[in-house]
Design a protein around this motif. Structure first.
Motif: not given
Length: 193
Positions: A103-113
């Protein structure tokens, strides 16, 4: 004779717990320094004022809170010699820890998106700080996951029972610390954006 062996075991347990406590205080001081730098940097002109934490970070917070609960239940179960329940709770803690990392890495992806980057010319100091704080926490969590694997291995080797719980107690202490640390960071990032 058995009294002196028990006294030695208790003295060793206190020593290990004290060493872990000193390590956790040191880690907390490092994060306090990072969050202080975050506060100081907030006055910069290039600070992103309308940044929102990704929804995955909310879910990861729930996952790590559940980890503390399952680890606590594992400790309580082994104290009652409930080996099967201990196994289930330890494995659940590990699975939830992995969910937290994902979920942390999903969060990073959401930030970049959302158009915010952590490094490079398109990055901002806000997201770079967020990235550093989160990655450093993930590094400490990796240590927690490795120690949890060792605890699980030792549990399967039947090294723990109601009279020998030190490894699980130390693991639970560290895991609760990681939980507290993430909640502190999450609330800090939520309120001091």
């Amino acid at each position: 004779m058995s009294t002196s062996i028990n006294e030695t075991k208790e003295r060793n347990a206190r020593s290990y717990k004290l060493i872990l406590l000193f390590a956790m205080v040191s880690m907390f001081m490092m994060f306090a320094g990072l969050t202080s730098a975050f506060v100081v940097s907030k006055s910069r002109a290039d600070w992103v004022k309308d940044f929102q934490l990704p929804t995955a970070f909310y879910l990861s917070t729930a996952a790590i809170l559940c980890c503390s609960i399952t680890f606590h239940l594992a400790k309580k179960a082994i104290q009652k010699d409930k080996r099967s329940a201990t196994t289930s709770f330890l494995l659940a803690t590990f699975a939830l820890g992995i969910v937290f990392v994902i979920l942390q890495f999903v969060g990073f992806r959401q930030i970049v998106d959302s158009g915010y980057f952590f490094t490079g010319s398109a990055s901002s100091i806000t997201t770079t700080f967020l990235y550093i704080v989160t990655i450093v926490h993930l590094a400490h969590l990796a240590g927690g996951l490795i120690s949890l694997l060792i605890i699980i291995y030792n549990h399967f080797k039947q090294k723990y029972n109601s009279t020998q719980t030190l490894g699980i107690e130390l693991g639970a202490m560290y895991w609760h610390f990681l939980d507290f640390l993430w909640v502190y960071l999450f609330l800090f990032l939520y309120f001091f954006k």
